[in-house]
Design a protein around this motif. Structure first.
Motif, PDB file in Angstrom:
ATOM      1  N   MET A 184      35.486  23.299  58.985  1.00  0.00           N
ATOM      2  CA  MET A 184      34.715  22.987  60.250  1.00  0.00           C
ATOM      3  C   MET A 184      33.349  23.515  59.609  1.00  0.00           C
ATOM      4  O   MET A 184      32.550  21.912  60.303  1.00  0.00           O
ATOM      5  CB  MET A 184      34.656  24.355  61.169  1.00  0.00           C
ATOM      6  CG  MET A 184      34.191  23.731  62.405  1.00  0.00           C
ATOM      7  SD  MET A 184      34.689  21.945  63.486  1.00  0.00           S
ATOM      8  CE  MET A 184      33.711  21.988  64.307  1.00  0.00           C
ATOM      9  N   LYS A 185      32.991  24.615  58.900  1.00  0.00           N
ATOM     10  CA  LYS A 185      31.619  23.996  57.880  1.00  0.00           C
ATOM     11  C   LYS A 185      31.134  23.309  57.205  1.00  0.00           C
ATOM     12  O   LYS A 185      30.535  22.084  57.596  1.00  0.00           O
ATOM     13  CB  LYS A 185      31.225  25.598  58.051  1.00  0.00           C
ATOM     14  CG  LYS A 185      30.121  26.067  57.248  1.00  0.00           C
ATOM     15  CD  LYS A 185      29.639  27.484  57.030  1.00  0.00           C
ATOM     16  CE  LYS A 185      28.098  27.917  56.561  1.00  0.00           C
ATOM     17  NZ  LYS A 185      28.370  29.135  55.673  1.00  0.00           N
ATOM     18  N   GLN A 186      31.871  22.779  56.393  1.00  0.00           N
ATOM     19  CA  GLN A 186      32.022  21.546  55.837  1.00  0.00           C
ATOM     20  C   GLN A 186      31.689  20.341  56.270  1.00  0.00           C
ATOM     21  O   GLN A 186      31.101  19.837  55.620  1.00  0.00           O
ATOM     22  CB  GLN A 186      32.921  21.713  54.672  1.00  0.00           C
ATOM     23  CG  GLN A 186      33.272  22.896  53.514  1.00  0.00           C
ATOM     24  CD  GLN A 186      34.376  22.333  52.588  1.00  0.00           C
ATOM     25  OE1 GLN A 186      35.202  21.590  53.184  1.00  0.00           O
ATOM     26  NE2 GLN A 186      34.401  23.426  52.596  1.00  0.00           N
ATOM     27  N   GLU A 187      32.374  20.364  57.124  1.00  0.00           N
ATOM     28  CA  GLU A 187      32.072  18.812  57.877  1.00  0.00           C
ATOM     29  C   GLU A 187      30.831  19.184  58.739  1.00  0.00           C
ATOM     30  O   GLU A 187      30.229  17.832  59.021  1.00  0.00           O
ATOM     31  CB  GLU A 187      33.286  18.430  59.020  1.00  0.00           C
ATOM     32  CG  GLU A 187      34.618  18.947  58.363  1.00  0.00           C
ATOM     33  CD  GLU A 187      35.823  18.464  59.493  1.00  0.00           C
ATOM     34  OE1 GLU A 187      34.867  18.512  60.914  1.00  0.00           O
ATOM     35  OE2 GLU A 187      36.750  18.328  59.475  1.00  0.00           O
ATOM     36  N   MET A 188      30.547  20.138  58.909  1.00  0.00           N
ATOM     37  CA  MET A 188      29.019  19.612  59.201  1.00  0.00           C
ATOM     38  C   MET A 188      27.945  19.924  58.302  1.00  0.00           C
ATOM     39  O   MET A 188      27.308  19.345  58.911  1.00  0.00           O
ATOM     40  CB  MET A 188      28.910  21.183  59.961  1.00  0.00           C
ATOM     41  CG  MET A 188      29.734  21.825  61.816  1.00  0.00           C
ATOM     42  SD  MET A 188      28.954  20.493  62.626  1.00  0.00           S
ATOM     43  CE  MET A 188      28.016  21.045  62.909  1.00  0.00           C
ATOM     44  N   GLU A 189      28.735  20.655  57.606  1.00  0.00           N
ATOM     45  CA  GLU A 189      27.281  19.734  56.263  1.00  0.00           C
ATOM     46  C   GLU A 189      26.873  18.483  56.009  1.00  0.00           C
ATOM     47  O   GLU A 189      25.580  18.072  55.634  1.00  0.00           O
ATOM     48  CB  GLU A 189      27.532  20.976  55.389  1.00  0.00           C
ATOM     49  CG  GLU A 189      27.085  22.214  55.273  1.00  0.00           C
ATOM     50  CD  GLU A 189      27.413  23.285  54.133  1.00  0.00           C
ATOM     51  OE1 GLU A 189      28.261  23.091  52.946  1.00  0.00           O
ATOM     52  OE2 GLU A 189      27.625  24.613  54.659  1.00  0.00           O
ATOM     53  N   LEU A 190      28.178  17.994  55.948  1.00  0.00           N
ATOM     54  CA  LEU A 190      29.004  16.562  55.284  1.00  0.00           C
ATOM     55  C   LEU A 190      27.524  16.114  56.724  1.00  0.00           C
ATOM     56  O   LEU A 190      27.171  15.065  55.865  1.00  0.00           O
ATOM     57  CB  LEU A 190      29.669  15.739  54.960  1.00  0.00           C
ATOM     58  CG  LEU A 190      30.105  14.398  55.097  1.00  0.00           C
ATOM     59  CD1 LEU A 190      29.839  14.901  53.067  1.00  0.00           C
ATOM     60  CD2 LEU A 190      32.084  14.793  54.926  1.00  0.00           C
ATOM     61  N   SER A 191      28.395  15.992  57.177  1.00  0.00           N
ATOM     62  CA  SER A 191      27.648  15.127  58.651  1.00  0.00           C
ATOM     63  C   SER A 191      26.025  15.330  58.865  1.00  0.00           C
ATOM     64  O   SER A 191      25.098  14.633  59.209  1.00  0.00           O
ATOM     65  CB  SER A 191      27.867  15.727  60.192  1.00  0.00           C
ATOM     66  OG  SER A 191      27.758  16.479  60.739  1.00  0.00           O
ATOM     67  N   MET A 192      25.709  16.385  58.662  1.00  0.00           N
ATOM     68  CA  MET A 192      23.945  17.238  58.334  1.00  0.00           C
ATOM     69  C   MET A 192      23.615  15.859  57.219  1.00  0.00           C
ATOM     70  O   MET A 192      22.611  15.434  56.756  1.00  0.00           O
ATOM     71  CB  MET A 192      23.693  18.167  58.179  1.00  0.00           C
ATOM     72  CG  MET A 192      23.826  18.421  59.725  1.00  0.00           C
ATOM     73  SD  MET A 192      22.904  18.367  61.140  1.00  0.00           S
ATOM     74  CE  MET A 192      21.433  19.482  60.028  1.00  0.00           C
ATOM     75  N   LYS A 193      23.604  16.203  56.127  1.00  0.00           N
ATOM     76  CA  LYS A 193      23.565  15.133  54.930  1.00  0.00           C
ATOM     77  C   LYS A 193      23.898  13.863  55.215  1.00  0.00           C
ATOM     78  O   LYS A 193      22.439  12.867  54.922  1.00  0.00           O
ATOM     79  CB  LYS A 193      24.862  15.407  53.597  1.00  0.00           C
ATOM     80  CG  LYS A 193      24.596  17.121  53.028  1.00  0.00           C
ATOM     81  CD  LYS A 193      25.243  16.917  51.583  1.00  0.00           C
ATOM     82  CE  LYS A 193      24.899  18.595  51.410  1.00  0.00           C
ATOM     83  NZ  LYS A 193      26.005  18.739  49.634  1.00  0.00           N
ATOM     84  N   MET A 194      24.848  13.513  55.793  1.00  0.00           N
ATOM     85  CA  MET A 194      24.630  11.760  56.132  1.00  0.00           C
ATOM     86  C   MET A 194      23.697  11.237  57.581  1.00  0.00           C
ATOM     87  O   MET A 194      23.114  10.791  57.046  1.00  0.00           O
ATOM     88  CB  MET A 194      26.498  11.439  56.768  1.00  0.00           C
ATOM     89  CG  MET A 194      27.674  11.560  55.673  1.00  0.00           C
ATOM     90  SD  MET A 194      28.572  11.152  56.931  1.00  0.00           S
ATOM     91  CE  MET A 194      28.337   9.327  57.171  1.00  0.00           C
ATOM     92  N   LEU A 195      23.435  12.747  58.458  1.00  0.00           N
ATOM     93  CA  LEU A 195      22.738  12.285  59.210  1.00  0.00           C
ATOM     94  C   LEU A 195      20.809  12.150  58.543  1.00  0.00           C
ATOM     95  O   LEU A 195      20.034  11.177  58.993  1.00  0.00           O
ATOM     96  CB  LEU A 195      22.187  13.728  60.144  1.00  0.00           C
ATOM     97  CG  LEU A 195      21.600  13.539  61.785  1.00  0.00           C
ATOM     98  CD1 LEU A 195      21.578  12.408  62.183  1.00  0.00           C
ATOM     99  CD2 LEU A 195      21.948  14.235  62.398  1.00  0.00           C
TER     100      LEU A 195
END
Length: 268
Positions: free
Chosen positions: A1-12
């Motif tokens: 979950m945390k990785q997904e959040m980081e990935l979405s933040m990077k994409m954002l």
């Protein structure tokens, strides 16, 4: 979950950077459009000013064209009038020659005969004088020839003198008639030359050098008979007789004042 959040933040963040870059490019394009719009508005104002100047020039050219058309019309009328006057002068000259041509030829023949007769009488008179001088020499040297009768010699001399006087009077009359004919022909030729010269002068519209008015461009030009300069017709309204002409002729205003002053100061 945390990785997904980081990935979405990077994409954002990546999306935000891309949008910022796009925004900067759009701002640059907007500045370029503003500069281009300013240049176009400046060029539009310049073209409007040039169009206005060209419109004024076209209106002035049209006005000058109308003036030139009026001047050409006046010159055509004057040309037709001059042609009519020339035809009338030629017809009058032809009628004059037809009426007086034979008389003039007869008078010329009589004049030639009178000159021949005068020459013959002068030769006879010269011979009589030589004969008289030879008789005088013979009488002084002791020649005993009988002298010629003086009465007959004097009578012959008187007859020769009378005939010579009659021939001279006839020559004077013939010369008077021929002078009148030459004066008439010269007046006719001068009038024709003046008309042609006025026509030539009128065909060159220009500003008068005496009054220097712009309205003189459309006025007809004439020749001053005194100073031989060309002026408009408003500056040639005066007439005065010149020393070379008995009849009054057209002179300019300057020559008119000068001639009046000369005539007033000259002795009568």
């Amino acid at each position: 979950m945390k990785q997904e959040m980081e990935l979405s933040m990077k994409m954002l963040e990546k999306d935000i950077c891309e949008k910022q870059d796009a925004l900067v490019a759009l701002r640059q394009q907007l500045d370029d459009l503003r500069t281009l719009n300013h240049e176009l508005s400046h060029k539009s104002q310049s073209s409007e000013g040039a169009l206005k100047q060209k419109t004024e020039i076209v209106s002035r050219l049209e006005e000058k064209t109308n003036q030139m058309a009026g001047t050409i019309k006046q010159l055509e009328q004057r040309s037709r009038q001059a042609e009519r006057d020339r035809d009338l002068a030629e017809e009058a000259n032809r009628l004059f020659k037809q009426e007086f041509g034979d008389k003039i030829e007869g008078l010329q023949l009589e004049l030639d005969q009178s000159k021949k007769q005068r020459y013959y009488l002068e030769q006879e008179l010269k011979k009589e004088r030589e004969r008289k001088s030879s008789h005088h020499i013979d009488s002084t040297t002791g020649d005993k020839k009988p002298p010629p009768p003086q009465n007959d010699f004097r009578q012959q001399m008187d007859d020769i003198k009378k005939e010579l006087q009659a021939v001279k009077e006839e020559n004077c009359k013939l010369k008077i008639v021929l002078d009148e004919k030459e004066n008439i022909n010269s007046d006719m030729s001068l009038s024709k030359t003046d008309k042609e010269q006025n026509l030539i002068v009128n065909s060159e519209p220009s500003i008068c050098r005496l009054c220097e008015e712009e309205q003189s461009l459309t006025r007809s030009k004439k020749l001053c008979k005194n100073c031989k300069e060309i002026f408009c017709e408003d500056c040639l309204t005066n007439e005065l007789p010149l020393p070379s002409s008995i009849n009054p002729v057209q002179v300019c205003n300057a020559c008119h004042s000068t001639l009046l002053q000369q005539y007033s100061t000259s002795p009568a």
